[in-house]
Design a protein around this motif. Structure first.
Motif, PDB file in Angstrom:
ATOM      1  N   ILE A 287      85.628  67.641  54.633  1.00 59.52           N
ATOM      2  CA  ILE A 287      84.745  67.536  53.580  1.00 59.52           C
ATOM      3  C   ILE A 287      84.706  68.764  52.867  1.00 59.52           C
ATOM      4  O   ILE A 287      84.882  68.925  51.336  1.00 59.52           O
ATOM      5  N   VAL A 296      85.159  67.924  44.793  1.00 57.00           N
ATOM      6  CA  VAL A 296      84.472  66.740  45.267  1.00 57.00           C
ATOM      7  C   VAL A 296      84.104  66.874  46.612  1.00 57.00           C
ATOM      8  O   VAL A 296      84.752  67.351  47.712  1.00 57.00           O
ATOM      9  N   TYR A 297      82.612  66.540  46.684  1.00 53.59           N
ATOM     10  CA  TYR A 297      81.889  66.673  48.174  1.00 53.59           C
ATOM     11  C   TYR A 297      81.511  65.314  48.424  1.00 53.59           C
ATOM     12  O   TYR A 297      80.608  64.506  47.776  1.00 53.59           O
ATOM     13  N   GLN A 298      82.094  64.721  49.383  1.00 51.36           N
ATOM     14  CA  GLN A 298      82.335  63.069  49.753  1.00 51.36           C
ATOM     15  C   GLN A 298      82.295  62.887  51.127  1.00 51.36           C
ATOM     16  O   GLN A 298      83.722  63.154  51.676  1.00 51.36           O
ATOM     17  N   LEU A 340      74.104  62.473  45.406  1.00 54.72           N
ATOM     18  CA  LEU A 340      74.743  62.300  46.761  1.00 54.72           C
ATOM     19  C   LEU A 340      74.233  61.112  47.755  1.00 54.72           C
ATOM     20  O   LEU A 340      74.816  60.388  48.261  1.00 54.72           O
ATOM     21  N   LYS A 345      78.568  60.948  46.918  1.00 49.63           N
ATOM     22  CA  LYS A 345      79.267  61.839  46.557  1.00 49.63           C
ATOM     23  C   LYS A 345      79.011  62.735  45.486  1.00 49.63           C
ATOM     24  O   LYS A 345      78.218  62.390  44.777  1.00 49.63           O
TER      25      LYS A 345
END
Length: 462
Positions: A287, A296-298, A340, A345
């Motif tokens: 991640i 992208v933080y998912q 989030l 995300k």
């Protein structure tokens, strides 16, 4: 020095209260109200200091007068006097362009000892001075638990409960936690992943009434003391190499899953340490690598790997970095964290992605590459890497150039991860402290991965 929350509803918190609070009462993470600056002249003056002396100087920038200097010096000496190497975190030269900083010379053979020996002694100090009840609650992907337990086992006024994912840590990591037979220690093996353990911890701390009723204190890297302690060895590595006449740009390659260890390097850099490049090394639970490279933080699908301490999809320290990435705008951070939670995300705009790429490089290491690096460095350099350090070395090899010098953080002794070492057909000898674990009885309770199941055990224990 005072501390404030990344979400803006908590501010003006003193150092000791910040340590006791752990997670901010508004759900955010605590950060210093300002980052102290270290000049080039100060760095030069620090070159002759021992590790403990350096740690005292760095801590004093964040503690101010809340802990008298003599008490701080004793806390530091007590914390690092337990380490097996006189340099505490020695820097080993592997090649002219690659050094390994060994962070595994503490009681549990893992880098977490550097922070948790100090935090354990600090909690004991606060308990004695104030008569406070200290009930420590933490989650571990393997190393934090043993280090935290070792830091406070048997200490009056302190009880500790550690959650770990059942059968998802190495055997040595499990034994280091569960063979401890002290009344003030409770090990809960959670049916789930580390992310489940971490979620439970955060949600229980977010229940402010429950947190205060049972005097819960944090041992995980959500506790700002963990981060401050880890900044010290970045300074120490730089100073050691500077004494040796280092030339070239200095990088740090950091195996990380929770973003705490590399965030400490980021903080050191913002304090004035001349770091050229922070290299984020992770495994197939990538991640953080996707965030650096794609913006992208998912969280993705959990994968079990040969480097289990980085088998993490939700990095608890990521919010601290967002705080600085967004110019300390707490409203924006709070909005992003809500996003989030709601959508699963965060996608950052192009200008923020450019800023991230100016501060970090990242590489995700797959299982086969991890084993290949362990074998290569054992054969070519007669140096045995644990699988997490191997990820750091792989990232360094792939992301640096000839005019750069890189320090890779070695986060654990290879004996803690013989499952991976054996796959490389390497036979290692266990240190006697680890060998002795296999003949000891274990003490742990298996629980479901729910807040309610863990809460029930805590009420009984605390």
């Amino acid at each position: 020095m005072h501390y404030k929350s990344t979400r803006g509803q908590v501010a003006g918190v003193g150092f000791i209260d910040a340590i006791l609070m752990g997670l901010a009462d508004d759900g955010g993470l605590l950060v210093p109200e300002h980052i102290p600056q270290v000049s080039a002249e100060t760095l030069k003056n620090w070159q002759s200091l021992s590790y403990a002396e350096l740690a005292t100087e760095v801590f004093s920038l964040f503690v101010n007068d809340e802990i008298p200097r003599s008490d701080l010096e004793k806390l530091v000496q007590d914390s690092y006097g337990t380490f097996r190497h006189p340099d505490v975190t020695p820097v080993r030269k592997v090649r002219d362009d690659l050094h390994i900083m060994e962070l595994f010379h503490g009681p549990t053979f893992a880098f977490k000892d550097v922070a948790l020996q100090f935090l354990g002694n600090l909690y004991s100090y606060v308990s004695r001075k104030t008569g406070s009840v200290i009930h420590i609650l933490g989650a571990t992907s393997g190393d934090t638990g043993a280090s935290a337990i070792e830091g406070v086992r048997g200490k009056e006024g302190i009880r500790i409960c550690i959650l770990h994912p059942h059968q998802k840590v190495s055997k040595v990591q499990e034994l280091q936690m569960t063979t401890v037979d002290n009344e003030n220690v409770l090990n809960l093996a959670v049916n789930g992943t580390f992310d489940d353990c971490q979620r439970i911890i955060k949600e229980l701390f977010a229940d402010v009434d429950f947190k205060h009723q049972y005097h819960l204190r944090a041992i995980n890297s959500i506790n700002i003391a963990r981060i401050l302690a880890q900044t010290v060895y970045y300074f120490y590595a730089y100073l050691q190499l500077a004494q040796q006449g280092m030339t070239g740009k200095l990088n740090f390659s950091v195996p990380t899953g929770n973003f705490g260890d590399i965030f400490a390097g980021y903080l050191a850099q913002r304090m004035g340490l001349p770091i050229h490049k922070l290299i984020l090394a992770t495994n197939e639970n990538n991640i953080l690598e996707r965030f650096v490279n794609e913006g992208v933080y998912q969280p993705g699908e959990f994968r079990g790997t040969y480097s289990p301490s980085m088998d993490i999809q939700v990095a608890s320290n990521f919010e601290r970095y967002l705080f600085y990435l967004y110019g300390e705008n707490t409203a924006e951070v709070a909005t992003l964290m809500e996003l989030l939670k709601a959508e699963g995300k965060i996608v950052i705009p192009e200008d923020k992605r450019t800023a991230v790429n100016a501060e970090f490089a990242a590489h995700a290491v797959e299982n086969d590459e991890c084993l290949a690096v362990i074998s290569k460095y054992y054969d070519e350099y007669d140096y045995l890497l644990d699988p997490h350090t191997a990820c750091g070395v792989a990232a360094s090899d792939g992301l640096t150039s000839a005019d750069e010098v890189t320090v890779t953080l070695s986060t654990a002794h290879p004996a803690k991860f013989n499952e991976a070492i054996a796959l490389c057909e390497i036979k290692q000898t266990y240190p006697e402290q680890i060998e002795a674990l296999f003949s000891k009885p274990q003490h742990q309770t298996i629980v479901d991965g729910t807040n309610e199941a863990v809460r029930d055990k805590l009420v009984q224990f605390f």
